[in-house]
Scaffold this active site. Structure first.
Site, PDB file in Angstrom:
ATOM      1  N   GLU A 168     -15.559 105.444  -2.120  1.00  0.00           N
ATOM      2  CA  GLU A 168     -16.695 104.884  -1.360  1.00  0.00           C
ATOM      3  C   GLU A 168     -17.688 105.939  -0.887  1.00  0.00           C
ATOM      4  OE1 GLU A 168     -14.865 102.517   1.711  1.00  0.00           O
ATOM      5  OE2 GLU A 168     -13.604 101.475   0.273  1.00  0.00           O
ATOM      6  N   ASN A 209     -13.805 105.473  -6.962  1.00  0.00           N
ATOM      7  CA  ASN A 209     -13.426 104.125  -6.519  1.00  0.00           C
ATOM      8  C   ASN A 209     -14.406 103.619  -5.465  1.00  0.00           C
ATOM      9  OD1 ASN A 209     -11.392 101.982  -6.566  1.00  0.00           O
ATOM     10  ND2 ASN A 209     -10.817 102.641  -4.499  1.00  0.00           N
ATOM     11  N   HIS A 245     -13.603  93.303  -3.670  1.00  0.00           N
ATOM     12  CA  HIS A 245     -13.403  92.508  -2.441  1.00  0.00           C
ATOM     13  C   HIS A 245     -14.490  91.432  -2.418  1.00  0.00           C
ATOM     14  CE1 HIS A 245     -10.355  95.209  -0.967  1.00  0.00           C
ATOM     15  NE2 HIS A 245     -11.160  96.243  -1.098  1.00  0.00           N
ATOM     16  N   GLU A 275      -8.649  96.765  -6.053  1.00  0.00           N
ATOM     17  CA  GLU A 275      -8.326  96.222  -4.715  1.00  0.00           C
ATOM     18  C   GLU A 275      -8.712  94.746  -4.625  1.00  0.00           C
ATOM     19  OE1 GLU A 275      -9.958  98.646  -1.558  1.00  0.00           O
ATOM     20  OE2 GLU A 275      -9.526 100.520  -2.606  1.00  0.00           O
ATOM     21  N   ASP A 277      -9.326  91.078  -3.937  1.00  0.00           N
ATOM     22  CA  ASP A 277      -8.980  89.929  -3.089  1.00  0.00           C
ATOM     23  C   ASP A 277     -10.229  89.082  -2.902  1.00  0.00           C
ATOM     24  OD1 ASP A 277     -10.389  91.423  -1.122  1.00  0.00           O
ATOM     25  OD2 ASP A 277      -8.577  92.006  -0.060  1.00  0.00           O
TER      26      ASP A 277
HETATM   27  O1  G3I Z   1      -1.314 103.631  11.936  1.00  0.00           O
HETATM   28  C1  G3I Z   1      -1.854 102.937  13.075  1.00  0.00           C
HETATM   29  C2  G3I Z   1      -0.755 102.560  14.001  1.00  0.00           C
HETATM   30  O2  G3I Z   1      -0.162 103.713  14.523  1.00  0.00           O
HETATM   31  C3  G3I Z   1      -1.340 101.682  15.105  1.00  0.00           C
HETATM   32  O3  G3I Z   1      -0.291 101.218  15.925  1.00  0.00           O
HETATM   33  C4  G3I Z   1      -2.075 100.496  14.538  1.00  0.00           C
HETATM   34  C5  G3I Z   1      -2.736  99.660  15.620  1.00  0.00           C
HETATM   35  O4  G3I Z   1      -3.754  98.852  15.080  1.00  0.00           O
HETATM   36  O5  G3I Z   1      -3.069 100.960  13.667  1.00  0.00           O
HETATM   37  C6  G3I Z   1      -2.537 101.692  12.592  1.00  0.00           C
HETATM   38  O6  G3I Z   1      -3.568 102.099  11.730  1.00  0.00           O
HETATM   39  C7  G3I Z   1      -4.164 101.088  10.952  1.00  0.00           C
HETATM   40  C8  G3I Z   1      -3.945 101.410   9.492  1.00  0.00           C
HETATM   41  O7  G3I Z   1      -4.632 100.483   8.681  1.00  0.00           O
HETATM   42  C9  G3I Z   1      -2.476 101.389   9.095  1.00  0.00           C
HETATM   43  O8  G3I Z   1      -1.953 100.127   9.309  1.00  0.00           O
HETATM   44  C10 G3I Z   1      -5.640 101.061  11.268  1.00  0.00           C
HETATM   45  O9  G3I Z   1      -5.829 100.611  12.588  1.00  0.00           O
HETATM   46  C11 G3I Z   1      -6.362 100.150  10.313  1.00  0.00           C
HETATM   47  O10 G3I Z   1      -7.754 100.270  10.509  1.00  0.00           O
HETATM   48  C12 G3I Z   1      -6.034 100.539   8.897  1.00  0.00           C
HETATM   49  O11 G3I Z   1      -6.713  99.659   8.051  1.00  0.00           O
HETATM   50  C13 G3I Z   1      -6.687  99.981   6.695  1.00  0.00           C
HETATM   51  C14 G3I Z   1      -8.097 100.345   6.221  1.00  0.00           C
HETATM   52  O12 G3I Z   1      -8.105 100.538   4.807  1.00  0.00           O
HETATM   53  C15 G3I Z   1      -8.584 101.636   6.856  1.00  0.00           C
HETATM   54  O13 G3I Z   1      -7.817 102.707   6.423  1.00  0.00           O
HETATM   55  C16 G3I Z   1      -6.183  98.773   5.940  1.00  0.00           C
HETATM   56  O14 G3I Z   1      -4.824  98.545   6.263  1.00  0.00           O
HETATM   57  C17 G3I Z   1      -6.314  98.993   4.438  1.00  0.00           C
HETATM   58  O15 G3I Z   1      -5.976  97.806   3.764  1.00  0.00           O
HETATM   59  C18 G3I Z   1      -7.761  99.375   4.125  1.00  0.00           C
HETATM   60  O16 G3I Z   1      -7.842  99.593   2.734  1.00  0.00           O
HETATM   61  C19 G3I Z   1      -9.152  99.910   2.268  1.00  0.00           C
HETATM   62  C20 G3I Z   1      -8.997 100.845   1.084  1.00  0.00           C
HETATM   63  O17 G3I Z   1      -8.235 101.959   1.446  1.00  0.00           O
HETATM   64  C21 G3I Z   1     -10.351 101.272   0.549  1.00  0.00           C
HETATM   65  N1  G3I Z   1     -11.193 100.125   0.254  1.00  0.00           N
HETATM   66  C22 G3I Z   1     -11.303  99.139   1.296  1.00  0.00           C
HETATM   67  C23 G3I Z   1      -9.944  98.683   1.792  1.00  0.00           C
HETATM   68  C24 G3I Z   1     -10.059  97.619   2.846  1.00  0.00           C
HETATM   69  O18 G3I Z   1     -10.715  98.127   3.998  1.00  0.00           O
END
Ligand code: G3I
Length: 452
Positions: A168, A209, A245, A275, A277
């Site tokens: 991105e 990506n 997405h 990815e 969905d």
């Molecule tokens: O790890 C912390 C945890 O310690 C805490 O308790 C919890 C509370 O909310 O948050 C946890 O972190 C989260 C993390 O995912 C792991 O679960 C973040 O808040 C959350 O923002 C994060 O979201 C991820 C997001 O990328 C940002 O990294 C999503 O799960 C994940 O599906 C999403 O994936 C991205 C791809 O990598 C790139 N393209 C878009 C896609 C969707 O946004």
């Protein structure tokens, strides 16, 4: 759930080694499928994809029912760690690396003999605060970025089919994101990242990506500009990951998806939906679920219609663990399975697309056999053979040998050193894929997962 849903779809499977097939045509209630008899990964091979896979994440691995489906290679031939290989997870402080969480998922994939897409190395979102909040010059951030890429890729060397090297880089206006990397190094950080990745592991596929680059428009044009520049500069890049997405009812037309993919593949690159969905405004209605099925079928078909679209990954397979509700308030139900792990109409839309493909099953009339590995099964149809053939150019390619019936290609046994009688073959691997060994398919359920 399927009450009003009418679809013509073919269910295929090998259950306990017995080849069976049932047709759900215009029925009101499709037969209940179990993970054991749904042949997703095999279907993806029939259609010539290298894989049909899913993202997953560490927290949901405590859900045994979920993990059972995730690990079933007849459903998913590939896994992407959704979060645990990202920079914040792997290098939370400068020079301190931790791969514990990532290793859980990569080990799971390895034990399951599933291909692994590795995700990701350089991304504007969620970098650790020491990176995003640091004071950098071109030189200092370049050094840190190189160390990060090299250390992580070295750790996972030999385990990944592909790495999303830069994720991105473009914002929604199709300009470079002015993130910490761009601000310190300009757009050159992309070239540096890819060159560093190529040096760290010359054998893995390197991907750019991004999202909203799957259809024509300013962002696709800008993405094409990024990858064209790398190609013209002789920088190793192998593929473009199109995240996919989407919103129910608003997916791009199949022709637009195909045309856009072909702008990337014309450069000699492969493409993949990385990815996928398709979300909807909740609550999901039968109408929305039926439209979602059509939308999934449309996107999967687009990939199948482009020779160098090599795989499809859904961004987790069930609604319970989807990222959508946390990010888009009031939206969700974006996945193939519902929150109770039931298959949705969307699942059958994918199956329908995979079954409709005709790009894959090829008929070999003559081939020189390099090796043949029998896959044990109690199937009455015979013992399928995994054939590795060689062409005069030296390419080796592996197939599952099947009978010539394209409607019901039952596994056959081929043991002679020269294959001379016609048989239908499912492409399983080519020289570009490092596949697990045949003996790894310990489940012995006839799915030949080791060849995906
Ligand atoms: O790890 C912390 C945890 O310690 C805490 O308790 C919890 C509370 O909310 O948050 C946890 O972190 C989260 C993390 O995912 C792991 O679960 C973040 O808040 C959350 O923002 C994060 O979201 C991820 C997001 O990328 C940002 O990294 C999503 O799960 C994940 O599906 C999403 O994936 C991205 C791809 O990598 C790139 N393209 C878009 C896609 C969707 O946004």
């Amino acid at each position: 759930m399927f009450g009003a849903f009418i679809i013509s779809v073919l269910h295929e499977g090998l259950d306990g080694g017995v080849n069976y097939r049932s047709i759900c045509a215009g029925c009101r209630n499709c037969p209940v499928e179990t993970p054991r008899n749904a042949m997703r990964a095999t279907l993806s091979r029939v259609t010539g994809l290298k894989y049909f896979g899913t993202a997953t994440d560490n927290p949901e691995l405590t859900d045994t029912a979920y993990v059972e489906i995730l690990s079933n290679t007849t459903e998913f031939g590939q896994i992407t760690p959704g979060n645990s290989q990202k920079w914040d997870a792997t290098e939370p402080s400068n020079g301190t690396f931790t791969f514990t969480e990532g290793d859980v998922i990569t080990s799971l994939a390895e034990n399951n003999t599933q291909l692994l897409r590795c995700h990701n190395l350089v991304w504007y979102s969620q970098p650790p605060t020491w990176v995003s909040g640091g004071t950098w010059t071109n030189e200092t951030l370049q050094a840190v970025m190189k160390t990060h890429i090299t250390t992580e890729m070295t750790h996972y060397k030999g385990q990944c089919y592909a790495w999303d090297v830069v994720n991105e880089a473009l914002n929604d206006s199709a300009n470079f994101r002015t993130d910490v990397f761009y601000n310190a190094m300009g757009e050159d950080y992309i070239r540096i990242a890819f060159e560093t990745a190529a040096a760290a592991d010359p054998d893995v596929k390197l991907y750019y990506n991004d999202y909203n680059i799957e259809y024509s428009g300013a962002k696709a044009t800008a993405a094409l500009g990024i990858v064209t520049k790398l190609v013209n500069e002789g920088v190793k890049i192998d593929g473009v990951g199109m995240q996919g997405h989407y919103i129910v009812g608003s997916t791009p037309s199949q022709s637009d998806l195909i045309t856009t993919m072909e702008t990337y593949t014309a450069l000699g690159l492969e493409v993949a939906y990385t990815e996928l969905d398709i979300r909807m405004t909740l609550p999901g209605t039968d109408t929305l679920l039926a439209q979602q099925s059509t939308d999934y079928e449309n996107v999967v078909s687009a990939c199948l219609n482009v020779a160098d679209c090599i795989g499809i990954t859904v961004w987790d397979f069930d609604d319970k663990y989807s990222w959508i509700p946390d990010t888009f308030s009031g939206q969700g139900a974006a996945c193939l399975f519902d929150e109770d792990l039931n298959r949705k109409p969307a699942y059958y839309g994918v199956v329908s697309a995979l079954k409709s493909s005709n790009r894959t099953v090829s008929t070999l009339t003559s081939a020189t056999l390099v090796s043949s590995t029998s896959v044990a099964t109690s199937s009455a149809a015979g013992v399928p053979s995994i054939l590795t053939t060689s062409s005069p150019s030296g390419m080796t390619t592996s197939y599952i040998a099947l009978s010539t019936s394209s409607l019901n290609p039952a596994p056959i046994s081929v043991s002679s050193s020269t294959v001379s009688s016609p048989f239908t073959a499912i492409l399983t691997t080519s020289t570009s894929v490092s596949a697990p060994t045949a003996s790894a398919d310990s489940t012995d359920d006839g799915d030949d997962t080791c060849e995906s």
